[in-house]
Design an enzyme around this catalytic site. Structure first.
Site, short mmCIF file in Angstrom:
data_model
loop_
_atom_site.label_atom_id
_atom_site.label_comp_id
_atom_site.label_asym_id
_atom_site.label_seq_id
_atom_site.Cartn_x
_atom_site.Cartn_y
_atom_site.Cartn_z
N SER A 140 0.50 -1.42 0.17
CA SER A 140 -0.25 -0.12 0.16
C SER A 140 1.10 0.91 -0.19
CB SER A 140 -0.57 0.51 1.09
OG SER A 140 -1.30 1.35 1.17
N TYR A 153 -1.87 -0.99 10.90
CA TYR A 153 -2.26 -0.89 9.01
C TYR A 153 -0.31 -0.20 8.65
CZ TYR A 153 -4.15 -0.87 4.54
OH TYR A 153 -4.34 -1.26 3.12
#
Length: 279
Positions: A140, A153
């Site tokens: 990501s 995350y």
């Protein structure tokens, strides 16, 4: 005009392939001739997705090394040796870190990071024996740019980026390809409830699938989605902390913490909580 990729009879294993990016990637590879295996912790969803691509679908809990090895064995019996692994499975809780339950924290580390490690260890030995293969780790842009409200995350995605980079060096004298794909905000269930809370571009699952195809076809080490952000981390690293922080305050990058729509995320969070308690 660029040549259309041809993955005829290549065996592609996709984790978390029952929905979102994983399903879009499965469909994209199937259209290019590949034989697709979809692993998902939701067996029914995996089988439904596999039906759509005329492939193989089975239960896979990426948190467990044994589950990954068993799934790989089933795929090889059904479709043949794995040519391409797409480590896609991931979860993205949102909110203040100190309010996050330990179970959810552990689930992120187990799925987003350990799942990638388990996948690589499951397929790399045979790829090296055959001297062919490619692995894509779906990370990501949060693995390059820290986001308030997604600390754990971000930590897992930073780790996946680092893992991929280090393994590229370990594999540099082999023909095995290894790519990191870094999407920005994707319109899937993971980003539900964020509204305009993420001051970054929004992309579709198909955009990420296209980038994955491109990464494999051209053996690209790292690619962002959208592509124009691929080289921005270099510039980002040169910006002084005080200036970076000031700009972040100006654009309100903490809107996730202040404006997260928990009602919109309710069903997703319920599913995450069930998942976190299921190991």
């Amino acid at each position: 005009m660029s040549k259309k990729p041809d993955f005829s009879n290549k065996v592609v294993l996709i984790t978390g392939g029952g929905r979102g990016i994983g399903l879009a990637t499965a469909i994209a590879f199937r259209k290019l001739g590949a034989k697709v295996a979809i692993g998902d912790i939701d067996l029914e969803l995996a089988q439904q997705a596999a039906f759509k691509v005329q492939g193989y679908g089975g239960y896979l809990d990426v948190r467990l090394q044994q589950s990954f090895h068993e799934f790989v064995d089933h795929v090889e019996k059904e479709l043949g040796p794995i040519d391409i692994l797409i480590n896609n499975a991931g979860i993205m809780p949102m909110g203040a870190m100190i309010e996050e339950t330990q179970a959810i924290t552990d689930a992120q580390i187990d799925i987003n990071l350990r799942g990638v490690i388990h996948g690589m260890k499951a397929v790399l030995p045979k790829m090296l024996e055959r001297q062919t293969g490619h692995i894509v780790n779906v990370a990501s842009l949060a693995g390059k740019y820290p986001i308030p409200g997604a600390s754990i995350y971000c930590a897992t995605k930073f780790a996946v980026v680092g893992l991929t980079s280090a393994m590229q060096q370990e594999l540099r004298n082999t023909p095995i390809g290894l790519s990191a794909v870094l999407p920005s905000k994707v319109t899937t269930e993971l980003s539900s409830g964020t509204g305009d809370g993420l001051p970054i571009p929004t992309v579709e699952p198909q955009d990420v699938a296209d980038a994955i195809i491109k990464a494999v076809q051209n053996n690209i080490s790292e690619i962002a989605v959208p592509n124009y952000l691929t080289h921005t981390p270099k510039a980002y690293g040169l910006v002084p902390f005080w200036l970076n922080t000031g700009f972040r305050k100006l654009i309100g990058d903490d809107r996730i913490l202040k404006g997260l729509d928990q009602n919109d995320r309710k069903s997703y969070i319920q599913r995450l909580n069930q998942l976190a308690q299921s190991k």
